[in-house]
Motif scaffolding. Structure first.
Motif, short mmCIF file in Angstrom:
data_model
loop_
_atom_site.label_atom_id
_atom_site.label_comp_id
_atom_site.label_asym_id
_atom_site.label_seq_id
_atom_site.Cartn_x
_atom_site.Cartn_y
_atom_site.Cartn_z
N LEU A 64 0.83 -1.20 0.00
CA LEU A 64 0.00 0.00 0.00
C LEU A 64 0.86 1.26 0.00
O LEU A 64 0.58 2.21 -0.72
N TYR A 65 1.91 1.26 0.80
CA TYR A 65 2.82 2.41 0.84
C TYR A 65 3.42 2.67 -0.55
O TYR A 65 3.46 3.81 -1.01
N ALA A 66 3.87 1.62 -1.19
CA ALA A 66 4.46 1.78 -2.53
C ALA A 66 3.40 2.26 -3.52
O ALA A 66 3.68 3.12 -4.36
N ALA A 67 2.18 1.74 -3.41
CA ALA A 67 1.11 2.16 -4.32
C ALA A 67 0.79 3.63 -4.13
O ALA A 67 0.50 4.33 -5.11
N ASP A 68 0.87 4.11 -2.91
CA ASP A 68 0.63 5.53 -2.66
C ASP A 68 1.61 6.40 -3.42
O ASP A 68 1.30 7.54 -3.77
N HIS A 69 2.79 5.86 -3.68
CA HIS A 69 3.83 6.62 -4.39
C HIS A 69 3.85 6.33 -5.89
O HIS A 69 4.61 6.94 -6.62
N ALA A 70 3.01 5.42 -6.31
CA ALA A 70 2.96 5.08 -7.74
C ALA A 70 1.91 5.91 -8.47
O ALA A 70 1.75 5.78 -9.68
N ALA A 71 1.19 6.72 -7.74
CA ALA A 71 0.17 7.62 -8.29
C ALA A 71 -0.87 6.86 -9.11
O ALA A 71 -1.33 5.81 -8.71
N LEU A 72 -1.19 7.36 -10.27
CA LEU A 72 -2.27 6.78 -11.07
C LEU A 72 -1.97 5.38 -11.58
O LEU A 72 -2.89 4.61 -11.85
N ALA A 73 -0.70 5.05 -11.71
CA ALA A 73 -0.34 3.73 -12.25
C ALA A 73 -0.87 2.59 -11.38
O ALA A 73 -1.13 1.50 -11.88
N ALA A 74 -1.06 2.83 -10.09
CA ALA A 74 -1.50 1.77 -9.18
C ALA A 74 -2.96 1.92 -8.77
O ALA A 74 -3.43 1.16 -7.93
N ARG A 75 -3.68 2.86 -9.35
CA ARG A 75 -5.05 3.14 -8.94
C ARG A 75 -5.92 1.89 -8.92
O ARG A 75 -6.71 1.68 -8.01
N GLY A 76 -5.78 1.03 -9.90
CA GLY A 76 -6.58 -0.18 -9.97
C GLY A 76 -6.22 -1.22 -8.92
O GLY A 76 -7.00 -2.14 -8.67
N PHE A 77 -5.06 -1.06 -8.27
CA PHE A 77 -4.64 -1.99 -7.22
C PHE A 77 -5.27 -1.68 -5.87
O PHE A 77 -5.35 -2.54 -5.00
N PHE A 78 -5.68 -0.44 -5.66
CA PHE A 78 -6.13 -0.03 -4.33
C PHE A 78 -7.27 -0.87 -3.77
O PHE A 78 -7.23 -1.21 -2.58
N PRO A 79 -8.29 -1.24 -4.55
CA PRO A 79 -9.34 -2.07 -3.96
C PRO A 79 -8.79 -3.39 -3.40
O PRO A 79 -9.11 -3.78 -2.28
N SER A 80 -7.94 -4.03 -4.18
CA SER A 80 -7.36 -5.30 -3.74
C SER A 80 -6.41 -5.12 -2.57
O SER A 80 -6.40 -5.92 -1.63
N LEU A 81 -5.61 -4.05 -2.60
CA LEU A 81 -4.67 -3.80 -1.50
C LEU A 81 -5.42 -3.57 -0.19
O LEU A 81 -5.07 -4.15 0.84
N HIS A 82 -6.45 -2.75 -0.22
CA HIS A 82 -7.22 -2.51 1.00
C HIS A 82 -7.98 -3.76 1.44
O HIS A 82 -8.09 -4.02 2.64
N LEU A 83 -8.46 -4.53 0.49
CA LEU A 83 -9.14 -5.78 0.82
C LEU A 83 -8.17 -6.75 1.49
O LEU A 83 -8.50 -7.39 2.50
N ASN A 84 -6.95 -6.86 0.96
CA ASN A 84 -5.95 -7.73 1.58
C ASN A 84 -5.64 -7.28 3.00
O ASN A 84 -5.49 -8.11 3.91
N LEU A 85 -5.53 -5.98 3.20
CA LEU A 85 -5.28 -5.47 4.55
C LEU A 85 -6.45 -5.79 5.48
O LEU A 85 -6.23 -6.15 6.64
N ALA A 86 -7.67 -5.70 4.98
CA ALA A 86 -8.83 -6.07 5.81
C ALA A 86 -8.72 -7.52 6.24
O ALA A 86 -8.94 -7.84 7.42
N ALA A 87 -8.36 -8.40 5.32
CA ALA A 87 -8.21 -9.82 5.65
C ALA A 87 -7.06 -10.03 6.64
O ALA A 87 -7.18 -10.83 7.58
N ASP A 88 -5.96 -9.31 6.43
CA ASP A 88 -4.81 -9.43 7.35
C ASP A 88 -5.20 -9.01 8.77
O ASP A 88 -4.89 -9.70 9.74
N TYR A 89 -5.86 -7.86 8.87
CA TYR A 89 -6.25 -7.38 10.20
C TYR A 89 -7.26 -8.34 10.85
O TYR A 89 -7.22 -8.57 12.06
N TRP A 90 -8.15 -8.91 10.05
CA TRP A 90 -9.09 -9.89 10.59
C TRP A 90 -8.35 -11.10 11.13
O TRP A 90 -8.66 -11.60 12.22
N LYS A 91 -7.33 -11.56 10.41
CA LYS A 91 -6.56 -12.74 10.84
C LYS A 91 -5.84 -12.51 12.17
O LYS A 91 -5.64 -13.44 12.93
#
Length: 139
Positions: A64-91
């Protein structure tokens, strides 16, 4: 990206240890100032190679940190990145943080198109919501 894709194929074929080793080498090669999109992608996959939920969370935070610095190039990754973090925090039993990340995933999913990838992410968001709403379900 070709090399990252080749290692991802190892991971998807079930060779998690070899994939973990190769992703670690790519991470080192990219270094702290490497291309943010490449760093995001490696960290995103590296999280999937982890056996320890805390380590998985750490790698997803790096992605997520790297995606924040990738600007628009990573925009499509954000849903999956945040979803993965939700699963990680749940675990790791951090349901409040999991819900927060799930909300961000849902918001970020608005940028996704109408294709199989988007459908899969949206379905995974729904499944994660069900997990969080079922208090008796363990990670």
């Amino acid at each position: 990206m070709t090399r990252i894709g080749q290692v991802a194929m190892l991971l998807h074929a079930g060779d998690r240890e070899e994939a973990r080793n190769r992703f670690a080498a790519l991470w080192e090669e990219l270094g702290e100032h490497g291309d943010p999109l490449h760093r995001c992608t490696v960290a995103h996959f590296m999280a999937d190679t982890q056996d320890d939920p805390e380590a998985e969370l750490d790698w997803d935070l790096r992605a997520l940190y790297a995606a924040d610095h990738a600007a628009l190039a990573a925009r499509g990754f954000f849903p999956s990145l945040h979803l993965n973090l939700a699963a990680d925090y749940w675990k790791v039993g951090e349901n409040r943080m999991a819900r927060s990340c799930l909300g961000r995933a849902r918001e970020a999913a608005a940028v996704l198109g109408d294709d199989a990838y988007a459908d899969g992410v949206r379905a995974a968001i729904g499944r994660m919501e069900l997990r969080l709403d079922a208090p008796d379900q363990l990670p």
